[in-house]
Design an enzyme around this catalytic site. Structure first.
Site, short mmCIF file in Angstrom:
data_model
loop_
_atom_site.label_atom_id
_atom_site.label_comp_id
_atom_site.label_asym_id
_atom_site.label_seq_id
_atom_site.Cartn_x
_atom_site.Cartn_y
_atom_site.Cartn_z
N PRO A 1 0.83 -1.22 0.00
CA PRO A 1 0.00 0.00 0.00
C PRO A 1 0.86 1.26 0.00
O PRO A 1 1.97 1.27 0.51
CB PRO A 1 -0.80 -0.13 1.30
CG PRO A 1 0.02 -1.02 2.18
CD PRO A 1 0.70 -1.98 1.25
N GLU A 2 0.31 2.31 -0.55
CA GLU A 2 1.06 3.56 -0.66
C GLU A 2 1.36 4.16 0.71
O GLU A 2 2.45 4.70 0.92
CB GLU A 2 0.27 4.56 -1.52
CG GLU A 2 1.06 5.78 -1.93
CD GLU A 2 2.13 5.49 -2.98
OE1 GLU A 2 2.86 6.43 -3.35
OE2 GLU A 2 2.21 4.33 -3.43
N ARG A 3 0.44 4.06 1.63
CA ARG A 3 0.65 4.54 3.00
C ARG A 3 0.04 3.54 3.97
O ARG A 3 -1.01 2.94 3.71
CB ARG A 3 0.01 5.91 3.21
CG ARG A 3 0.54 7.03 2.38
CD ARG A 3 1.83 7.62 2.91
NE ARG A 3 1.66 8.36 4.16
CZ ARG A 3 2.61 9.14 4.67
NH1 ARG A 3 3.77 9.28 4.05
NH2 ARG A 3 2.42 9.78 5.81
N ARG B 1 4.81 -0.33 -7.92
CA ARG B 1 6.11 0.29 -7.68
C ARG B 1 7.23 -0.75 -7.59
O ARG B 1 7.01 -1.87 -7.16
CB ARG B 1 6.08 1.12 -6.39
CG ARG B 1 5.19 2.34 -6.46
CD ARG B 1 5.53 3.32 -5.35
NE ARG B 1 4.63 4.45 -5.30
CZ ARG B 1 4.74 5.52 -6.08
NH1 ARG B 1 5.72 5.59 -6.97
NH2 ARG B 1 3.88 6.52 -5.97
#
Length: 339
Positions: free
Chosen positions: A155-157, A175
């Protein structure tokens, strides 16, 4: 910002000269905080910080990567000074166990309320490997990889203290940073566990993100719904690192077994990570040479173990033999729609 590799205006082209100009700005007392911390966003025209949040994630991650790698390439002492001061401040003020938090560059220390993981932080273990810091790199990678095991993506954050996903930044745009760190740690340690982790990442990508025409970014790791796009860095970086991780031809060129003082291809450990600029450059050159020969990392302080061979790599991927190339392309079915 203009085309890739070029900055419009009076800044000129990106490269060493740009980084050196940045070094001149950051060396002024009013630019870098008294804790040697850097903020997130700097106004390059006025020299004032627009965002004083110190982090290793989005907005400033490339600074750390370029300062070390530019020094290793060009050998400029000021670049090493930038890296050394900044990395030391990061370890002192931002590291919380294996994780890295955020802090106000002018106050130092971690923000009290919480530690949040930022997906762009996942490059840090690979950079630590290049600097010879194997144990911290392995510990941080394990922490980051635990999120991949939990969500089958990164997850991004993620709020580490509360164990919760960010309300809006729960996507995974394919990513490459975690795959890069996995690749770097495997070629530094020759530990087959990193092959297994890479295989798990490949399995997750195939099951969650693969479509008929390629791979799609994941809109949310909660629902695993897909977006109608595939970022270019997935091809340029994510797949590259996963391919190199299982590159059997690279591993077969291991010449380390013919070196004196080796046991099963693993050099004897005689010293710790490099401590001076000159030692760091020698260490990095040796890392590059050993990467191309498939040999273990010289700074790894552990007992030697056998180097996994091609059969181990195929077993990690669940393959009995290398897949054969298709002789022709039959008529293709209709593409599966993206969610």
């Amino acid at each position: 910002m203009g085309r890739h590799g070029e900055i419009r205006g009076d800044m000129g082209r990106c490269g060493l000269s740009t980084l050196q100009r940045g070094a001149g700005v950051l060396r002024r007392p009013i630019r870098r905080s008294k804790f040697d911390l850097l903020g997130n966003t700097l106004d390059v025209r006025t020299g004032h910080w627009r965002n004083p949040t110190a982090t290793i994630g989005a907005g400033v991650d490339s600074f750390y990567e370029y300062s070390l790698k530019a020094y290793l390439v060009f050998g400029k002492p000021e670049l090493y000074a930038m890296w050394n001061a900044s990395a030391s401040a990061v370890e002192q003020h931002l590291r919380v166990g294996p994780w890295y938090g955020e802090a106000d560059m002018h106050k130092g220390h971690r923000r009290a309320e919480r530690v949040e993981f930022d997906a762009l932080q996942a490059f840090w273990p690979a950079l630590q490997v290049l600097a010879g810091e194997l144990r911290p790199a392995a510990a941080t990678f394990e922490a980051f990889h635990s999120l991949w095991r939990k969500f089958n993506a990164l997850p991004e954050r993620f709020d580490v203290d509360r164990g919760k996903l960010h309300d809006t930044l729960a996507y995974y745009p394919l990513r490459p940073e975690l795959a890069e760190s996995c690749y770097a740690l495997y070629h530094a340690t020759r530990d087959a566990r990193y092959l297994q982790i890479g295989a798990e990442m490949v399995t997750s990508l195939n099951s969650a993100a693969r479509t008929f025409f390629g791979f799609a970014a994941i809109k949310s790791v909660r629902s695993m719904a897909l977006e109608d796009q595939m970022p270019s860095f997935f091809l340029a970086e994510t797949l590259k690192y996963l391919y190199l991780l299982f590159d059997e031809a690279r591993g077969s060129r291991d010449a380390a077994e013919r070196q004196p003082g080796c046991c099963r291809g693993v050099p004897e450990i005689t010293r710790g990570p490099p401590a001076t600029p000159g030692e760091l450059r020698k260490h990095a050159r040796r890392v590059v040479r050993l990467h191309h020969r498939g040999a273990p990392h010289p700074a790894l302080d552990r007992l030697p173990r056998p180097r996994p061979g091609p059969a181990d790599r195929r077993a990690a991927l669940g393959l009995r033999r290398p897949p054969a190339a298709r002789a022709h392309c039959p008529r293709e079915p209709a593409a599966r729609g993206l969610h």
